[in-house]
Design a protein around this motif. Structure first.
Motif, PDB file in Angstrom:
ATOM      1  N   GLU A   1      19.399  18.067   4.207  1.00  0.00           N
ATOM      2  CA  GLU A   1      20.827  18.058   4.524  1.00  0.00           C
ATOM      3  C   GLU A   1      21.240  19.312   5.282  1.00  0.00           C
ATOM      4  OE1 GLU A   1      23.521  16.769   1.414  1.00  0.00           O
ATOM      5  OE2 GLU A   1      21.874  15.708   0.424  1.00  0.00           O
ATOM      6  N   LEU A   2      20.595  20.438   5.007  1.00  0.00           N
ATOM      7  CA  LEU A   2      20.885  21.659   5.757  1.00  0.00           C
ATOM      8  C   LEU A   2      20.445  21.515   7.214  1.00  0.00           C
ATOM      9  CD1 LEU A   2      19.900  24.405   3.153  1.00  0.00           C
ATOM     10  CD2 LEU A   2      22.202  23.833   3.947  1.00  0.00           C
ATOM     11  N   VAL A   3      19.294  20.887   7.427  1.00  0.00           N
ATOM     12  CA  VAL A   3      18.842  20.630   8.796  1.00  0.00           C
ATOM     13  C   VAL A   3      19.835  19.714   9.504  1.00  0.00           C
ATOM     14  CG1 VAL A   3      17.050  19.535  10.197  1.00  0.00           C
ATOM     15  CG2 VAL A   3      16.403  21.011   8.281  1.00  0.00           C
ATOM     16  N   VAL A   4      20.285  18.679   8.808  1.00  0.00           N
ATOM     17  CA  VAL A   4      21.256  17.747   9.391  1.00  0.00           C
ATOM     18  C   VAL A   4      22.546  18.477   9.750  1.00  0.00           C
ATOM     19  CG1 VAL A   4      22.797  15.825   8.824  1.00  0.00           C
ATOM     20  CG2 VAL A   4      20.346  15.638   8.372  1.00  0.00           C
ATOM     21  N   ALA A   5      23.049  19.304   8.846  1.00  0.00           N
ATOM     22  CA  ALA A   5      24.291  20.033   9.113  1.00  0.00           C
ATOM     23  C   ALA A   5      24.145  20.946  10.324  1.00  0.00           C
ATOM     24  CB  ALA A   5      24.690  20.843   7.879  1.00  0.00           C
ATOM     25  N   THR A   6      23.007  21.622  10.424  1.00  0.00           N
ATOM     26  CA  THR A   6      22.760  22.495  11.570  1.00  0.00           C
ATOM     27  C   THR A   6      22.712  21.693  12.862  1.00  0.00           C
ATOM     28  OG1 THR A   6      21.495  24.017  10.177  1.00  0.00           O
ATOM     29  CG2 THR A   6      21.170  24.196  12.554  1.00  0.00           C
ATOM     30  N   ALA A   7      22.091  20.524  12.803  1.00  0.00           N
ATOM     31  CA  ALA A   7      21.980  19.679  13.991  1.00  0.00           C
ATOM     32  C   ALA A   7      23.341  19.161  14.441  1.00  0.00           C
ATOM     33  CB  ALA A   7      21.039  18.509  13.706  1.00  0.00           C
ATOM     34  N   VAL A   8      24.146  18.701  13.497  1.00  0.00           N
ATOM     35  CA  VAL A   8      25.455  18.146  13.854  1.00  0.00           C
ATOM     36  C   VAL A   8      26.344  19.219  14.477  1.00  0.00           C
ATOM     37  CG1 VAL A   8      27.567  17.129  12.935  1.00  0.00           C
ATOM     38  CG2 VAL A   8      25.354  16.308  12.136  1.00  0.00           C
ATOM     39  N   VAL A   9      26.423  20.372  13.841  1.00  0.00           N
ATOM     40  CA  VAL A   9      27.253  21.451  14.384  1.00  0.00           C
ATOM     41  C   VAL A   9      26.673  21.943  15.712  1.00  0.00           C
ATOM     42  CG1 VAL A   9      28.090  23.795  13.989  1.00  0.00           C
ATOM     43  CG2 VAL A   9      28.081  22.147  12.117  1.00  0.00           C
ATOM     44  N   GLY A  10      25.351  22.014  15.789  1.00  0.00           N
ATOM     45  CA  GLY A  10      24.726  22.457  17.028  1.00  0.00           C
ATOM     46  C   GLY A  10      25.043  21.552  18.198  1.00  0.00           C
ATOM     47  N   ALA A  11      25.022  20.245  17.960  1.00  0.00           N
ATOM     48  CA  ALA A  11      25.351  19.298  19.027  1.00  0.00           C
ATOM     49  C   ALA A  11      26.836  19.335  19.363  1.00  0.00           C
ATOM     50  CB  ALA A  11      24.938  17.886  18.614  1.00  0.00           C
ATOM     51  N   ALA A  12      27.673  19.430  18.336  1.00  0.00           N
ATOM     52  CA  ALA A  12      29.123  19.419  18.560  1.00  0.00           C
ATOM     53  C   ALA A  12      29.585  20.647  19.340  1.00  0.00           C
ATOM     54  CB  ALA A  12      29.852  19.338  17.227  1.00  0.00           C
ATOM     55  N   ARG A  13      28.920  21.781  19.130  1.00  0.00           N
ATOM     56  CA  ARG A  13      29.335  23.031  19.768  1.00  0.00           C
ATOM     57  C   ARG A  13      28.476  23.389  20.974  1.00  0.00           C
ATOM     58  NH1 ARG A  13      30.611  26.837  14.422  1.00  0.00           N
ATOM     59  NH2 ARG A  13      32.273  25.504  13.579  1.00  0.00           N
ATOM     60  N   ALA A  14      27.622  22.487  21.381  1.00  0.00           N
ATOM     61  CA  ALA A  14      26.738  22.759  22.512  1.00  0.00           C
ATOM     62  C   ALA A  14      27.533  22.881  23.809  1.00  0.00           C
ATOM     63  CB  ALA A  14      25.701  21.652  22.639  1.00  0.00           C
ATOM     64  N   CYS A  15      27.046  23.714  24.695  1.00  0.00           N
ATOM     65  CA  CYS A  15      27.696  23.898  25.998  1.00  0.00           C
ATOM     66  C   CYS A  15      27.213  22.812  26.959  1.00  0.00           C
ATOM     67  CB  CYS A  15      27.393  25.286  26.541  1.00  0.00           C
ATOM     68  SG  CYS A  15      28.082  26.624  25.553  1.00  0.00           S
ATOM     69  N   VAL A  16      27.625  21.594  26.686  1.00  0.00           N
ATOM     70  CA  VAL A  16      27.283  20.448  27.530  1.00  0.00           C
ATOM     71  C   VAL A  16      28.564  19.697  27.854  1.00  0.00           C
ATOM     72  CG1 VAL A  16      24.937  20.207  26.634  1.00  0.00           C
ATOM     73  CG2 VAL A  16      26.818  19.025  25.488  1.00  0.00           C
ATOM     74  N   ASP A  17      28.499  18.871  28.882  1.00  0.00           N
ATOM     75  CA  ASP A  17      29.698  18.157  29.323  1.00  0.00           C
ATOM     76  C   ASP A  17      30.178  17.124  28.311  1.00  0.00           C
ATOM     77  OD1 ASP A  17      29.767  19.595  31.678  1.00  0.00           O
ATOM     78  OD2 ASP A  17      28.572  18.114  32.789  1.00  0.00           O
ATOM     79  N   ASP A  18      29.245  16.506  27.586  1.00  0.00           N
ATOM     80  CA  ASP A  18      29.614  15.372  26.739  1.00  0.00           C
ATOM     81  C   ASP A  18      28.913  15.450  25.384  1.00  0.00           C
ATOM     82  OD1 ASP A  18      30.560  12.983  25.804  1.00  0.00           O
ATOM     83  OD2 ASP A  18      29.315  11.723  27.090  1.00  0.00           O
ATOM     84  N   PRO A  19      29.340  16.356  24.508  1.00  0.00           N
ATOM     85  CA  PRO A  19      28.693  16.447  23.192  1.00  0.00           C
ATOM     86  C   PRO A  19      28.856  15.179  22.359  1.00  0.00           C
ATOM     87  CG  PRO A  19      30.694  17.788  23.258  1.00  0.00           C
ATOM     88  CD  PRO A  19      30.418  17.352  24.658  1.00  0.00           C
ATOM     89  N   ASP A  20      29.931  14.428  22.588  1.00  0.00           N
ATOM     90  CA  ASP A  20      30.150  13.202  21.812  1.00  0.00           C
ATOM     91  C   ASP A  20      28.987  12.228  21.950  1.00  0.00           C
ATOM     92  OD1 ASP A  20      32.598  13.958  20.790  1.00  0.00           O
ATOM     93  OD2 ASP A  20      33.748  13.001  22.382  1.00  0.00           O
ATOM     94  N   THR A  21      28.476  12.083  23.161  1.00  0.00           N
ATOM     95  CA  THR A  21      27.378  11.148  23.378  1.00  0.00           C
ATOM     96  C   THR A  21      26.155  11.545  22.563  1.00  0.00           C
ATOM     97  OG1 THR A  21      28.126  10.490  25.575  1.00  0.00           O
ATOM     98  CG2 THR A  21      25.778  10.240  25.108  1.00  0.00           C
ATOM     99  N   HIS A  22      25.889  12.833  22.469  1.00  0.00           N
ATOM    100  CA  HIS A  22      24.750  13.310  21.680  1.00  0.00           C
ATOM    101  C   HIS A  22      24.983  13.064  20.192  1.00  0.00           C
ATOM    102  CE1 HIS A  22      22.749  15.314  25.073  1.00  0.00           C
ATOM    103  NE2 HIS A  22      23.967  15.640  25.473  1.00  0.00           N
ATOM    104  N   LEU A  23      26.205  13.281  19.723  1.00  0.00           N
ATOM    105  CA  LEU A  23      26.508  13.043  18.317  1.00  0.00           C
ATOM    106  C   LEU A  23      26.373  11.563  17.961  1.00  0.00           C
ATOM    107  CD1 LEU A  23      29.629  15.355  17.873  1.00  0.00           C
ATOM    108  CD2 LEU A  23      27.429  15.616  16.710  1.00  0.00           C
TER     109      LEU A  23
END
Length: 230
Positions: free
Chosen positions: A173-195
């Motif tokens: 679950e810690l890995v999952v939490a890190t992944a979700v926040v990492g994708a949401a805060r990533a410097c990319v044009d469309d983080p929603d698509t990754h989430l």
């Protein structure tokens, strides 16, 4: 009753409008897992028993961090999550999928954490003989894209005494939490698509693991169980 909205390309008439956070009752809205609890006939909750806890944690995280304009794209996948429960192998698969999705776009600090998680979890999947060859191959390709983080992760793992290198549901679950926040805060044009891809791909993976004879493309209508009376 659950608030309804007009038909769109993603939300049939019978589906609710998802919103972020926890809701006391259906009249106040529904998140992904609350709607799953409703479909499963359970008590209204964002922590229902009908779904593996790590997959549910991923669903809650994606539901809360995806933008309001894209959240309803998740609705059609809610019925698929109902009944997806298994042993520890489910948590491992979900955590690897989340980490693999976020790894290429997360910040360097999070990349290191995710890379260490991927290496440890993939090794455990292989040792336990969990059917996951394609996912592990995808994970190693993702690691090749971030050589600095992968190098740090291997050094870090090698420095941990074997008696302390324990992986459990909380670790996943810690890995999952890190992944979700990492994708949401990533410097990319469309983080929603990754989430969204992170969650839908995880559901696909778990379906293949638990229901190998059932294709992930089962029509939505056939997957929706009769809802319990509210």
């Amino acid at each position: 009753m659950i608030s309804m909205r007009q038909r769109t390309s993603f939300v049939p008439d019978v589906m609710p409008h998802l919103s972020a956070g926890r809701h006391r009752n259906p009249r106040r809205g529904a998140c992904f897992m609350e709607f799953a609890s409703y479909l499963a006939g359970e008590r209204w909750s964002d922590h229902p028993a009908c779904t593996d806890r790590t997959l549910a944690a991923l669903a809650r995280g994606v539901n809360d961090l995806v933008s309001d304009g894209r959240r309803d794209e998740l609705v059609e996948h809610v019925p698929r999550a109902v009944g997806l429960r298994g042993g520890d192998e489910v948590a491992l698969v979900v955590a690897v999928r989340a980490a693999v999705t976020a790894l290429p776009i997360a910040s360097l600090e999070r990349q290191r954490v995710l890379a260490a998680g991927i290496l440890s979890l993939c090794a455990l999947l292989e040792r336990r003989g969990v059917p996951s060859h394609d996912l592990r191959e995808e994970a190693h390709r993702a690691l090749d894209e971030v050589p600095d983080a992968a190098r740090w992760a291997r050094t870090h793992i090698a420095s941990i005494p074997s008696r302390r290198a324990r992986i459990d549901g909380i670790s996943c679950e810690l890995v999952v939490a890190t992944a979700v926040v990492g994708a949401a805060r990533a410097c990319v044009d469309d983080p929603d698509t990754h989430l969204i891809r992170m969650l839908t791909a995880a559901v696909d993976d778990v379906e293949r693991l638990l229901r190998p004879a059932s294709p992930a493309t089962t029509p939505l209508e056939a997957r929706i169980p009769a809802p319990a009376a509210l």
